[in-house]
Design a protein around this motif. Structure first.
Motif, PDB file in Angstrom:
ATOM      1  N   UNK A 169       0.871  -1.172   0.000  1.00  0.00           N
ATOM      2  CA  UNK A 169       0.000   0.000   0.000  1.00  0.00           C
ATOM      3  C   UNK A 169       0.904   1.217   0.000  1.00  0.00           C
ATOM      4  N   UNK A 170       0.888   1.943  -1.108  1.00  0.00           N
ATOM      5  CA  UNK A 170       1.715   3.137  -1.229  1.00  0.00           C
ATOM      6  C   UNK A 170       0.802   4.355  -1.199  1.00  0.00           C
ATOM      7  N   UNK A 171       1.138   5.317  -0.357  1.00  0.00           N
ATOM      8  CA  UNK A 171       0.340   6.537  -0.340  1.00  0.00           C
ATOM      9  C   UNK A 171       1.126   7.667  -0.950  1.00  0.00           C
ATOM     10  N   UNK A 194      -2.487   2.166  -4.510  1.00  0.00           N
ATOM     11  CA  UNK A 194      -1.881   3.490  -4.433  1.00  0.00           C
ATOM     12  C   UNK A 194      -2.956   4.458  -3.970  1.00  0.00           C
ATOM     13  N   UNK A 195      -2.735   5.046  -2.800  1.00  0.00           N
ATOM     14  CA  UNK A 195      -3.697   5.985  -2.243  1.00  0.00           C
ATOM     15  C   UNK A 195      -3.227   7.412  -2.483  1.00  0.00           C
ATOM     16  N   UNK A 233      -2.186   3.049   7.446  1.00  0.00           N
ATOM     17  CA  UNK A 233      -2.587   2.187   6.334  1.00  0.00           C
ATOM     18  C   UNK A 233      -1.415   1.781   5.454  1.00  0.00           C
ATOM     19  N   UNK A 234      -0.415   2.674   5.346  1.00  0.00           N
ATOM     20  CA  UNK A 234       0.551   2.551   4.254  1.00  0.00           C
ATOM     21  C   UNK A 234       1.795   1.785   4.635  1.00  0.00           C
ATOM     22  N   UNK A 235       2.329   1.056   3.656  1.00  0.00           N
ATOM     23  CA  UNK A 235       3.651   0.462   3.813  1.00  0.00           C
ATOM     24  C   UNK A 235       4.717   1.501   3.508  1.00  0.00           C
TER      25      UNK A 235
END
Lengths: 264, 293
Positions: free
Chosen positions: A38-40, A212-213, A224-226
């Motif tokens: 999960x990439x933001x 991708x957020x 949430x993000x890695x």
């Protein structure tokens, strides 16, 4: 492909530049999206987040740079092929089929699937009937998963904003994408944000969907993000795990203004 | 009473002929929110082409298939050359484009096939049948059955098939449709090809009724009140609107006409449509637009 899987990023963005006339929206941005993460992408208003999303979904064509999808380089993503490549997106201002029911919206999200031609449906060809039933079941299951089952027959235009946002997410997930490009939280209340976050996490953990957020608010995406990529004025100013990004002086400066750097 | 029923049924059957033209409009409007004024010109073009081929000695079936191919090709070209480059323009721009297109197609049809009136015989006798004391034209019955079938088939495709779902998706929000992987070009091509087919059917039936001549392209003007009453994007609306207009104009002519000197048949449908615009602007089966403010 089998041997390189694991090392090749799902999506690699290299030197991406986008300008509207004299205004540069994105300038020489590079980053990679690994499978299953999960990439933001965060940044203050006007940082170029939405422009970047529109480049990734083929709405805009970049002036320079390459987009490498599963090891294949593209000058741009053709909008008509993006869905077929395995990218699904939501929109900042919602782009739902407002006249159609919640269920039909989600079914439309599955329009890539299903082989039967319309005339096979017309004559109630058994394979077509089976397929239609399977599509419907998948859509219903998705509605259950995002908590929309109770509204399945309601025209989307009549739902509250937070629910519409959820319909859009369900429609994007219905395509069973490799990569979900989501701009989820704009203009939402706390409850809706939590519900949506849960859906996104589930898609990622259970189905392995890479996410991708795009988000304005740093706080929301930290848990949430890695990994987080920070944009400011169209440039990338940070890229790393949430904790590192949170402490990054350039990020603090961008979010809190020059005064913070002076104290630093 | 028998006379009343005869007028009513005759009117409704005539009205179905209007529905047939209206169906062509609904197809295009449903998929792209374009009011395709050139639909009438396509009807004329279809009838002229068919008659022209038959008069040159081609068999009935061969003429029919050739005309169908020509019409589908014409429709695809219109979509490709005129409407696709104008995508995302305001509706009035698209309407003006189809208005111009109507003139071009009318001119083209007459340049190729000439401007004289042709008779068209479909082999269906236009003689009255006696159904329980009510006289009904066999040709009208045939036309009504054809229109009813068309409406049923298209309505079913729209609401029950995946192609229909895609179509509605494109109509609702083209950008979102693109994002979920709907191929806009294929969908629009399918719709325009279908509109070409409808123009052919309407052209044959209207041509057999009125003779194949320039005024065929004016049947669009009769389809207009049908669309306003039924709703621009409903197949059922096109059928019901046609029935109402047909029955309304004939009954008005027979029962109100004598009181005002007659000849009201031609403008009565527009009065009816005007009334609907006041009371129910989206039409009987139109989509009521939901606006959030």
């Amino acid at each position: 492909m089998g041997a390189t899987r694991g090392t090749t990023p799902l999506l690699q963005v290299q030197g991406l530049t986008l300008a509207f006339g004299g205004v540069t929206a994105i300038e020489d941005v590079s980053f990679a999206v690994q499978r299953g993460e999960v990439l933001s992408i965060i940044g203050p208003n006007g940082a170029g987040k939405s422009s970047l999303l529109n480049l990734l979904s083929g709405v805009y064509a970049p002036q320079a740079g390459t987009l490498t999808w599963q090891g294949r380089a593209h000058r741009r993503f053709a909008p008509r092929r993006v869905a077929r490549m395995g990218l699904a997106r939501t929109f900042q201002n919602l782009a739902l089929f407002k006249g159609m029911s919640v269920l039909d919206n989600v079914l439309a999200g599955r329009s890539l699937y299903g082989r039967s031609r319309w005339w096979a449906h017309a004559v109630r060809w058994p394979a077509a009937v089976r397929e239609e039933r399977a599509q419907r079941q998948r859509a219903e299951a998705l509605l259950d998963a995002v908590g929309l089952a109770a509204w399945r027959a309601v025209p989307v235009g009549q739902l509250a904003y937070g629910l519409q946002k959820r319909v859009e997410l369900a429609r994007a997930l219905a395509a069973e994408p490799e990569l979900l490009l989501d701009e989820p939280m704009a203009g939402m209340g706390v409850d809706d944000k939590l519900a949506l976050s849960a859906c996104i996490v589930e898609a990622n953990r259970v189905h392995g969907t890479t996410v991708v957020l795009i988000e304005h608010d740093m706080g929301v995406v930290m848990d949430l993000s890695d990994r987080i990529v920070v944009l400011d004025h169209g440039r990338k100013i940070a890229d790393g795990p949430p904790d590192a990004v949170r402490r990054d002086p350039a990020v603090l400066a961008a979010y809190l203004g020059r005064a913070a750097t002076a104290v630093h | 009473m028998d006379f009343f029923i005869e007028v009513l049924v005759g009117g409704m059957l005539a009205g179905v002929m209007y529905s047939m033209v209206a169906v062509g409009f609904v197809l295009i409007h449903k998929a792209s929110r374009v009011f395709n004024f050139a639909q009438g010109a396509m009807v004329l073009f279809a009838a002229l082409t068919f008659v022209g081929l038959v008069e040159r000695g081609l068999p009935f079936a061969a003429s029919l298939l050739t005309t169908l191919a020509v019409l589908v090709l014409l429709a695809l070209l219109v979509e490709r050359i005129v409407l696709r480059p104008l995508v995302n323009r305001p509706p009035i721009v698209l309407f003006m484009a189809t208005l111009g297109l109507a003139t071009v197609i009318e001119g083209l049809a007459q340049a190729v096939w000439g401007a004289q009136v042709h008779a068209l015989d479909l082999g269906i006798a236009d003689k009255p049948l006696d159904l329980g004391g009510v006289l009904i034209s066999a040709f009208d019955l045939f036309a009504a059955a054809t229109a009813g079938t068309l409406v049923a088939v298209f309505g079913w495709v729209f609401n029950r098939t995946r192609l229909g779902l895609r179509l509605r998706a494109v109509a609702d929000d083209p950008l979102a449709a693109l994002a979920v992987g709907v191929d806009l070009r294929r969908v629009m091509a399918a719709v325009w090809a279908a509109a070409g087919f409808v123009a052919l059917v309407a052209g044959l039936l209207w041509g057999a009724r009125l003779g194949v001549q320039f005024s065929l392209s004016l049947v669009v003007l009769k389809a207009l009140p049908v669309l306003i009453i039924g709703g621009f994007s409903s197949m059922t609306g096109a059928l019901v609107g046609g029935l109402l207009v047909g029955a309304g104009e004939k009954l008005a002519e027979v029962y109100i006409g004598p009181l005002v000197g007659g000849g009201i048949e031609n403008w009565f449908p527009y009065v009816l449509a005007l009334g609907f615009l006041f009371v129910r602007p989206e039409g009987l089966f139109g989509e009521r637009s939901v606006a959030r403010i």
